[in-house]
Design a protein around this motif. Structure first.
Motif, PDB file in Angstrom:
ATOM      1  N   LEU A  53      42.217  53.523  46.488  1.00 20.42           N
ATOM      2  CA  LEU A  53      41.800  52.493  47.431  1.00 20.42           C
ATOM      3  C   LEU A  53      41.221  51.278  46.703  1.00 20.42           C
ATOM      4  CD1 LEU A  53      40.099  54.694  50.202  1.00 20.42           C
ATOM      5  CD2 LEU A  53      42.360  53.651  50.264  1.00 20.42           C
ATOM      6  N   THR A  54      40.421  51.549  45.677  1.00 21.81           N
ATOM      7  CA  THR A  54      39.866  50.448  44.896  1.00 21.81           C
ATOM      8  C   THR A  54      40.969  49.673  44.185  1.00 21.81           C
ATOM      9  OG1 THR A  54      37.853  51.747  44.527  1.00 21.81           O
ATOM     10  CG2 THR A  54      38.200  49.851  43.112  1.00 21.81           C
ATOM     11  N   ALA A  55      41.957  50.388  43.638  1.00 21.06           N
ATOM     12  CA  ALA A  55      43.068  49.732  42.958  1.00 21.06           C
ATOM     13  C   ALA A  55      43.894  48.898  43.937  1.00 21.06           C
ATOM     14  CB  ALA A  55      43.957  50.777  42.278  1.00 21.06           C
ATOM     15  N   GLN A  56      44.087  49.404  45.154  1.00 23.88           N
ATOM     16  CA  GLN A  56      44.833  48.658  46.157  1.00 23.88           C
ATOM     17  C   GLN A  56      44.091  47.386  46.555  1.00 23.88           C
ATOM     18  OE1 GLN A  56      48.080  49.381  47.705  1.00 23.88           O
ATOM     19  NE2 GLN A  56      47.597  47.215  48.026  1.00 23.88           N
ATOM     20  N   ALA A  57      42.767  47.502  46.714  1.00 31.33           N
ATOM     21  CA  ALA A  57      41.965  46.327  47.035  1.00 31.33           C
ATOM     22  C   ALA A  57      42.025  45.300  45.913  1.00 31.33           C
ATOM     23  CB  ALA A  57      40.521  46.737  47.309  1.00 31.33           C
ATOM     24  N   ALA A  58      42.034  45.784  44.658  1.00 28.61           N
ATOM     25  CA  ALA A  58      42.123  44.875  43.518  1.00 28.61           C
ATOM     26  C   ALA A  58      43.459  44.142  43.505  1.00 28.61           C
ATOM     27  CB  ALA A  58      41.936  45.654  42.220  1.00 28.61           C
ATOM     28  N   VAL A  59      44.534  44.836  43.882  1.00 29.54           N
ATOM     29  CA  VAL A  59      45.852  44.200  43.954  1.00 29.54           C
ATOM     30  C   VAL A  59      45.861  43.122  45.031  1.00 29.54           C
ATOM     31  CG1 VAL A  59      48.267  44.576  44.586  1.00 29.54           C
ATOM     32  CG2 VAL A  59      47.146  46.142  43.016  1.00 29.54           C
TER      33      VAL A  59
ATOM     34  N   ASN B 183      43.322  41.412  46.182  1.00 31.30           N
ATOM     35  CA  ASN B 183      42.539  40.268  45.711  1.00 31.30           C
ATOM     36  C   ASN B 183      43.301  39.452  44.679  1.00 31.30           C
ATOM     37  OD1 ASN B 183      40.457  41.306  47.288  1.00 31.30           O
ATOM     38  ND2 ASN B 183      38.885  40.801  45.788  1.00 31.30           N
ATOM     39  N   ALA B 184      44.022  40.164  43.800  1.00 27.47           N
ATOM     40  CA  ALA B 184      44.793  39.472  42.765  1.00 27.47           C
ATOM     41  C   ALA B 184      45.913  38.637  43.383  1.00 27.47           C
ATOM     42  CB  ALA B 184      45.363  40.481  41.778  1.00 27.47           C
ATOM     43  N   LYS B 185      46.512  39.095  44.477  1.00 30.04           N
ATOM     44  CA  LYS B 185      47.551  38.327  45.166  1.00 30.04           C
ATOM     45  C   LYS B 185      46.969  37.033  45.739  1.00 30.04           C
ATOM     46  CE  LYS B 185      50.549  42.199  46.479  1.00 30.04           C
ATOM     47  NZ  LYS B 185      51.101  43.003  47.614  1.00 30.04           N
ATOM     48  N   GLU B 186      45.767  37.142  46.310  1.00 25.06           N
ATOM     49  CA  GLU B 186      45.108  35.946  46.838  1.00 25.06           C
ATOM     50  C   GLU B 186      44.760  34.977  45.713  1.00 25.06           C
ATOM     51  OE1 GLU B 186      41.750  37.310  49.025  1.00 25.06           O
ATOM     52  OE2 GLU B 186      42.938  38.320  50.570  1.00 25.06           O
ATOM     53  N   ASP B 187      44.304  35.530  44.581  1.00 28.77           N
ATOM     54  CA  ASP B 187      43.971  34.681  43.434  1.00 28.77           C
ATOM     55  C   ASP B 187      45.217  33.961  42.907  1.00 28.77           C
ATOM     56  OD1 ASP B 187      41.396  35.580  43.697  1.00 28.77           O
ATOM     57  OD2 ASP B 187      41.531  37.051  42.065  1.00 28.77           O
ATOM     58  N   LEU B 188      46.351  34.685  42.882  1.00 32.88           N
ATOM     59  CA  LEU B 188      47.585  34.076  42.393  1.00 32.88           C
ATOM     60  C   LEU B 188      48.048  32.968  43.333  1.00 32.88           C
ATOM     61  CD1 LEU B 188      49.908  33.992  40.386  1.00 32.88           C
ATOM     62  CD2 LEU B 188      51.053  35.783  41.729  1.00 32.88           C
TER      63      LEU B 188
ATOM     64  N   LEU C 129      47.351  40.231  38.219  1.00 32.16           N
ATOM     65  CA  LEU C 129      48.038  40.916  39.311  1.00 32.16           C
ATOM     66  C   LEU C 129      48.927  42.034  38.786  1.00 32.16           C
ATOM     67  CD1 LEU C 129      48.900  41.244  42.248  1.00 32.16           C
ATOM     68  CD2 LEU C 129      50.590  39.410  41.885  1.00 32.16           C
ATOM     69  N   GLU C 130      49.673  41.763  37.725  1.00 27.87           N
ATOM     70  CA  GLU C 130      50.559  42.789  37.174  1.00 27.87           C
ATOM     71  C   GLU C 130      49.762  43.964  36.603  1.00 27.87           C
ATOM     72  OE1 GLU C 130      53.928  42.948  37.342  1.00 27.87           O
ATOM     73  OE2 GLU C 130      53.586  41.276  38.722  1.00 27.87           O
TER      74      GLU C 130
ATOM     75  N   SER D 179      44.912  18.857  30.936  1.00 29.83           N
ATOM     76  CA  SER D 179      44.487  19.416  32.224  1.00 29.83           C
ATOM     77  C   SER D 179      45.649  20.140  32.906  1.00 29.83           C
ATOM     78  CB  SER D 179      43.972  18.293  33.125  1.00 29.83           C
ATOM     79  OG  SER D 179      42.816  17.688  32.584  1.00 29.83           O
ATOM     80  N   PHE D 180      46.857  19.546  32.785  1.00 30.10           N
ATOM     81  CA  PHE D 180      48.027  20.182  33.388  1.00 30.10           C
ATOM     82  C   PHE D 180      48.291  21.547  32.752  1.00 30.10           C
ATOM     83  CE2 PHE D 180      52.848  20.161  33.939  1.00 30.10           C
ATOM     84  CZ  PHE D 180      52.765  20.737  35.209  1.00 30.10           C
ATOM     85  N   ASN D 181      48.161  21.627  31.433  1.00 27.26           N
ATOM     86  CA  ASN D 181      48.373  22.904  30.752  1.00 27.26           C
ATOM     87  C   ASN D 181      47.300  23.930  31.133  1.00 27.26           C
ATOM     88  OD1 ASN D 181      50.635  21.988  29.432  1.00 27.26           O
ATOM     89  ND2 ASN D 181      49.540  21.376  27.572  1.00 27.26           N
ATOM     90  N   GLN D 182      46.085  23.462  31.375  1.00 24.62           N
ATOM     91  CA  GLN D 182      45.025  24.380  31.819  1.00 24.62           C
ATOM     92  C   GLN D 182      45.362  24.992  33.169  1.00 24.62           C
ATOM     93  OE1 GLN D 182      41.596  21.758  31.589  1.00 24.62           O
ATOM     94  NE2 GLN D 182      40.853  22.795  29.737  1.00 24.62           N
ATOM     95  N   ALA D 183      45.961  24.186  34.031  1.00 22.47           N
ATOM     96  CA  ALA D 183      46.374  24.703  35.336  1.00 22.47           C
ATOM     97  C   ALA D 183      47.478  25.747  35.181  1.00 22.47           C
ATOM     98  CB  ALA D 183      46.848  23.557  36.227  1.00 22.47           C
ATOM     99  N   LYS D 184      48.398  25.496  34.239  1.00 17.00           N
ATOM    100  CA  LYS D 184      49.462  26.470  33.985  1.00 17.00           C
ATOM    101  C   LYS D 184      48.881  27.777  33.438  1.00 17.00           C
ATOM    102  CE  LYS D 184      53.176  23.178  32.927  1.00 17.00           C
ATOM    103  NZ  LYS D 184      54.109  22.695  31.875  1.00 17.00           N
ATOM    104  N   ILE D 185      47.955  27.650  32.482  1.00 14.88           N
ATOM    105  CA  ILE D 185      47.330  28.841  31.897  1.00 14.88           C
ATOM    106  C   ILE D 185      46.571  29.619  32.968  1.00 14.88           C
ATOM    107  CG2 ILE D 185      45.559  29.627  30.278  1.00 14.88           C
ATOM    108  CD1 ILE D 185      46.329  27.272  28.471  1.00 14.88           C
ATOM    109  N   ASN D 186      45.898  28.893  33.846  1.00 14.92           N
ATOM    110  CA  ASN D 186      45.158  29.548  34.930  1.00 14.92           C
ATOM    111  C   ASN D 186      46.098  30.342  35.827  1.00 14.92           C
ATOM    112  OD1 ASN D 186      42.761  29.885  36.779  1.00 14.92           O
ATOM    113  ND2 ASN D 186      44.109  28.737  38.143  1.00 14.92           N
ATOM    114  N   ARG D 187      47.253  29.769  36.116  1.00 17.28           N
ATOM    115  CA  ARG D 187      48.241  30.460  36.954  1.00 17.28           C
ATOM    116  C   ARG D 187      48.797  31.683  36.237  1.00 17.28           C
ATOM    117  NH1 ARG D 187      53.407  32.768  37.580  1.00 17.28           N
ATOM    118  NH2 ARG D 187      53.890  32.710  39.819  1.00 17.28           N
TER     119      ARG D 187
END
Length: 278
Positions: free
Chosen positions: A1-7, A9-14, A52-53, A37-45
């Protein structure tokens, strides 16, 4: 259940990281931000995708381990409908005794007591009732006849009394040894009961502590999530830079990680106690 919740949350973060990347891409084309700044946004994504993976992999591993425990095959579908609920308003104030461990020592006491009684019977006089009923036949030629007239009834009844007098101290030694074993078994039982009580106190204390920590982490997660939404809105409006947003988002990730750690500890302690109580 904790792992599912983490997934989840990770989908929302992505999804949020994708939105930030899209805004950064538009502003980069418009010349409002530089390549850094553009590259930072890419790295963040990319980091959001990586998280998520990892959470998905962790979820698959936990599902397979659960199937092993339930005796299911890998091809069978496992559906978890239960949702994580902290239920902080339902406190646990008592930990049931670990009966599995205590009963083992209780059984050892019973066995030792039985052996002591068995040894004690060797000092007790033994009275047996002896009874015989049959027939006797006498023949001069040693032949056996099955004629009823050739048989004479023969029966008797008697008592056999055996009184132990001296056995070279063998019986006494056996009884003393059995009594010592019984005392040792009782002492082991008392020691195990004491240790079990201490362990239960530690478990209850860990549960109460993890409960408080989970409550605090849950509150921090809510506040940090609100900060991320506020930072996203300000970044979308051009009020703050991408660096400012990513700083707030990094703080959120740290709080999120801490929350799942605290939640996992809380649920493990709670499940351990509930398995005893029910």
């Amino acid at each position: 259940l904790t792992a599912q919740a983490a997934v989840n949350n990770a989908k929302e973060d992505l999804a949020l990281a994708d939105s930030i990347l899209q805004i950064a891409s538009d502003r980069f084309r418009e010349g409002l931000i530089d390549g850094l700044s553009f590259n930072q946004a890419k790295i963040n994504r990319n980091n959001a995708f990586d998280k998520l993976e990892q959470n998905k992999q962790y979820l698959v591993e936990n599902e397979l381990n659960l199937k092993i425990l339930l005796g299911l095959s890998t091809s069978e579908t496992l559906v978890l409908k239960e949702q994580i609920e902290l239920n902080m308003n339902i406190p646990i104030e008592l930990v049931a005794q670990n009966e599995a461990s205590i009963k083992l020592y209780e059984a050892q006491i019973e066995i030792a007591d039985f052996e002591r009684k068995q040894a004690l019977t060797r000092f007790t006089p033994k009275l047996d009732l002896i009874y015989y009923w049959g027939g006797t036949q006498y023949q001069q030629d040693f032949n056996l006849s099955f004629t009823s007239s050739d048989w004479q009834s023969n029966s008797y009844i008697g008592l056999n009394l055996s009184i132990p007098i001296f056995s070279g101290f063998g019986n006494k030694n056996q009884y003393s040894s059995a009594k010592i074993s019984q005392n040792i078994a009782r002492l082991n039982y008392e020691e195990e009961t004491r240790k079990s009580s201490m362990t239960d106190s530690i478990l209850l204390n860990n549960y109460l502590s993890s409960k408080k920590l989970a409550e605090t982490a849950n509150e921090n997660l809510k506040l940090s999530g609100e900060n991320v939404q506020l930072a996203y809105s300000r970044y979308s409006e051009g009020l703050i830079s991408l660096e400012n947003y990513l700083s707030v988002y990094d703080d959120y990730l740290a709080v999120e990680s801490q929350f799942f750690t605290r939640l996992s500890d809380y649920m493990i302690n709670k499940a351990t106690i509930l398995s005893r109580n029910y």
